[in-house]
Design an enzyme around this catalytic site. Structure first.
Site, PDB file in Angstrom:
ATOM      1  N   LYS A  51       0.670  -1.379   0.019  1.00  0.00           N
ATOM      2  CA  LYS A  51      -0.140  -0.044  -0.074  1.00  0.00           C
ATOM      3  C   LYS A  51       0.822   1.281   0.109  1.00  0.00           C
ATOM      4  O   LYS A  51       0.712   2.179  -0.776  1.00  0.00           O
ATOM      5  CB  LYS A  51      -1.168   0.041   1.264  1.00  0.00           C
ATOM      6  CG  LYS A  51      -2.001  -1.051   1.344  1.00  0.00           C
ATOM      7  CD  LYS A  51      -2.829  -1.037   2.555  1.00  0.00           C
ATOM      8  CE  LYS A  51      -3.874  -2.333   2.497  1.00  0.00           C
ATOM      9  NZ  LYS A  51      -4.444  -2.644   3.682  1.00  0.00           N
ATOM     10  N   GLN A  77      -4.361  -1.058  10.004  1.00  0.00           N
ATOM     11  CA  GLN A  77      -4.001  -2.591   9.379  1.00  0.00           C
ATOM     12  C   GLN A  77      -4.679  -3.650  10.070  1.00  0.00           C
ATOM     13  O   GLN A  77      -4.473  -3.568  11.436  1.00  0.00           O
ATOM     14  CB  GLN A  77      -2.500  -2.930   8.614  1.00  0.00           C
ATOM     15  CG  GLN A  77      -2.501  -4.237   8.007  1.00  0.00           C
ATOM     16  CD  GLN A  77      -3.384  -4.180   6.654  1.00  0.00           C
ATOM     17  OE1 GLN A  77      -3.497  -3.176   5.935  1.00  0.00           O
ATOM     18  NE2 GLN A  77      -3.618  -5.046   6.243  1.00  0.00           N
ATOM     19  N   ASP A 123     -10.405   3.455   4.056  1.00  0.00           N
ATOM     20  CA  ASP A 123     -10.542   2.083   4.066  1.00  0.00           C
ATOM     21  C   ASP A 123     -11.970   1.834   3.711  1.00  0.00           C
ATOM     22  O   ASP A 123     -12.474   0.987   3.174  1.00  0.00           O
ATOM     23  CB  ASP A 123     -10.360   1.311   5.161  1.00  0.00           C
ATOM     24  CG  ASP A 123      -9.287   0.381   5.362  1.00  0.00           C
ATOM     25  OD1 ASP A 123      -8.839  -0.178   4.211  1.00  0.00           O
ATOM     26  OD2 ASP A 123      -8.521   0.103   6.376  1.00  0.00           O
TER      27      ASP A 123
HETATM   28  N1  GUN Z   1      -6.665  -6.544   6.342  1.00  0.00           N
HETATM   29  C1  GUN Z   1      -6.818  -7.143   5.185  1.00  0.00           C
HETATM   30  N2  GUN Z   1      -7.394  -6.285   4.347  1.00  0.00           N
HETATM   31  C2  GUN Z   1      -7.388  -5.147   4.725  1.00  0.00           C
HETATM   32  C3  GUN Z   1      -8.023  -3.848   4.254  1.00  0.00           C
HETATM   33  O1  GUN Z   1      -8.240  -3.617   3.150  1.00  0.00           O
HETATM   34  N3  GUN Z   1      -7.697  -2.647   5.313  1.00  0.00           N
HETATM   35  C4  GUN Z   1      -7.106  -2.816   6.587  1.00  0.00           C
HETATM   36  N4  GUN Z   1      -7.055  -1.990   7.186  1.00  0.00           N
HETATM   37  N5  GUN Z   1      -6.753  -3.782   7.101  1.00  0.00           N
HETATM   38  C5  GUN Z   1      -6.857  -4.988   6.142  1.00  0.00           C
END
Ligand code: GUN
Length: 290
Positions: A66, A110, A133
Site C-alpha cells: 500500500k 491495518q 478504508d
Molecule cells: N486487512 C486485510 N485487508 C485489509 C484492508 O483492506 N484494510 C485494512 N485496514 N486491513 C486489512
C-alpha cells in the site's frame, strides 16, 4: 453500403473484444497514471497515515504494498509500526491525534489487530472523513475491495443491472459491503456463507452471471461446480500453500468468460481504490476549507 456497415460493425466488435482483454495490471497502471495527472492540479500532496500493530508477516507485506503504491503515484505516506503489546487505549489516543492533524487526509489501521485490541473500538474512533478504508460507521468512502472490483468491471463494460450476482462470504470488510454495492447497481444479489448447503451453493453458482468469492479456502471452487460459460469470477481469496505460494478460492482456468488471477488480481484493485479514496478525501477537505 451494406459492406461498409458490416465492416464498421466488425471494427466495433474487434474494439470491444480488445477492451475485454485489458488485464487488471493494465487497468491499474492506466488509473495510476490518471491519478498522477490529477495530483498535479491539487494545491497540496494528499497524505496517508498507515498504522500497523504487531509483527504479522502478511500484514507487513500488505502495508508495504500500500505504501509503495501511494508513493509511486506521488502521495505522502507515513507508516507507523507499533509493538504487539500496544494497548487499545494507546492506539486510540494515536488515532485521535491523527484525526485532529490537519496535514493528514487519510488514516488506515491495518487488520487484523493483536488480541486485546477491539477492531470495533478502532473503527468507532477513526474520523469518517479520514476513513479511506471505508470501514467505519458513516464512512465517507466505499470500502476498497468492492470499489476496486466494481470499477474494473465497469471499465470492462460489464452491465450490472438485472444480473445474478453471487457473493461468497459475509465478512464486514468484503462480503457484506460487496453485496450492498452490487445491490445499489441493480444486481440480483445472493450472499452464500458457511451455513449454505452444498446443494444450494451448486444451484446459485450455476445460475450466476457474476461470482465474487471471499471465503479464504484454497481452490474450494473447482470443476465440481458448474458455471455459466459467460460467467465472471472474481477471486478475493488469498491463500498461502505450504511453500508460501499464493492461491485463490477458485482453481485457475475454469471454463468461463473471465476469471481474475491470484496473485495480481483483486489485491491490486483494492490498493488502487485506497488511493482513489485518499484523493477524494483530500479534495473533500480542500472544499471544506474554501
Ligand atoms: N486487512 C486485510 N485487508 C485489509 C484492508 O483492506 N484494510 C485494512 N485496514 N486491513 C486489512
Amino acid at each position: 453500403m451494406i459492406k461498409q456497415t458490416l465492416s464498421f460493425v466488425k471494427g466495433l466488435l474487434i474494439c470491444a473484444s480488445l477492451m475485454e482483454l485489458m488485464t487488471i495490471k493494465e487497468f491499474v497502471a492506466k488509473r495510476k497514471q490518471e491519478l498522477r495527472d490529477e495530483l498535479k492540479s491539487l494545491p497540496r500532496v494528499p497524505h496517508l497515515c498507515i498504522i500497523r500493530v504487531g509483527d504479522d508477516p502478511a500484514s507487513e507485506a500488505y502495508v508495504k504494498g500500500k505504501s509503495k503504491d501511494a508513493m509511486e503515484v506521488g502521495f505522502y505516506c507515513d507508516v507507523i509500526v507499533l509493538p504487539s503489546d500496544t494497548s487499545e487505549a494507546g492506539l486510540l489516543s494515536l488515532i485521535r491525534e491523527k484525526n485532529l492533524d490537519k496535514e493528514i487526509d487519510g488514516i488506515l489501521v491495518q487488520l487484523p489487530l493483536p488480541k486485546g485490541i477491539s477492531t470495533k473500538a478502532i473503527n468507532d474512533t477513526i474520523a469518517p472523513e479520514k476513513d479511506v478504508d471505508g470501514f467505519v460507521l458513516n464512512s465517507h468512502f466505499i470500502p476498497c475491495t468492492p470499489k476496486g472490483i466494481v470499477s474494473y468491471l465497469q471499465e470492462e463494460g460489464f452491465l450490472f443491472a438485472g444480473k445474478n450476482a453471487v457473493v461468497l462470504g459475509r465478512s464486514q470488510i468484503v462480503g457484506i459491503p460487496m453485496a450492498r454495492l452490487l445491490l445499489s447497481l441493480d444486481c440480483d444479489v445472493t450472499v452464500l456463507h458457511s451455513k449454505t448447503s452444498d446443494e444450494d451453493r451448486k444451484f446459485y453458482l450455476k445460475h450466476a452471471d457474476l461470482v465474487v468469492s471471499a471465503i479464504g479456502k484454497m481452490g474450494y471452487l473447482n470443476e465440481s461446480y458448474e458455471f455459466k460459460k459467460d460467467a465472471i469470477l472474481v477471486d478475493v481469496g488469498i491463500n498461502r500453500d505450504e511453500n508460501g505460494k499464493l492461491h485463490g478460492d477458485f482453481v485457475p482456468s475454469l471454463p468461463v468468460k473471465m476469471q481474475t488471477p491470484v496473485p495480481g488480481g483483486v489485491g491490486l484493485l483494492t490498493r488502487l481504490a485506497l488511493l482513489e479514496n485518499l484523493l477524494e478525501a483530500t479534495k473533500n477537505e480542500l472544499l471544506r476549507r474554501k
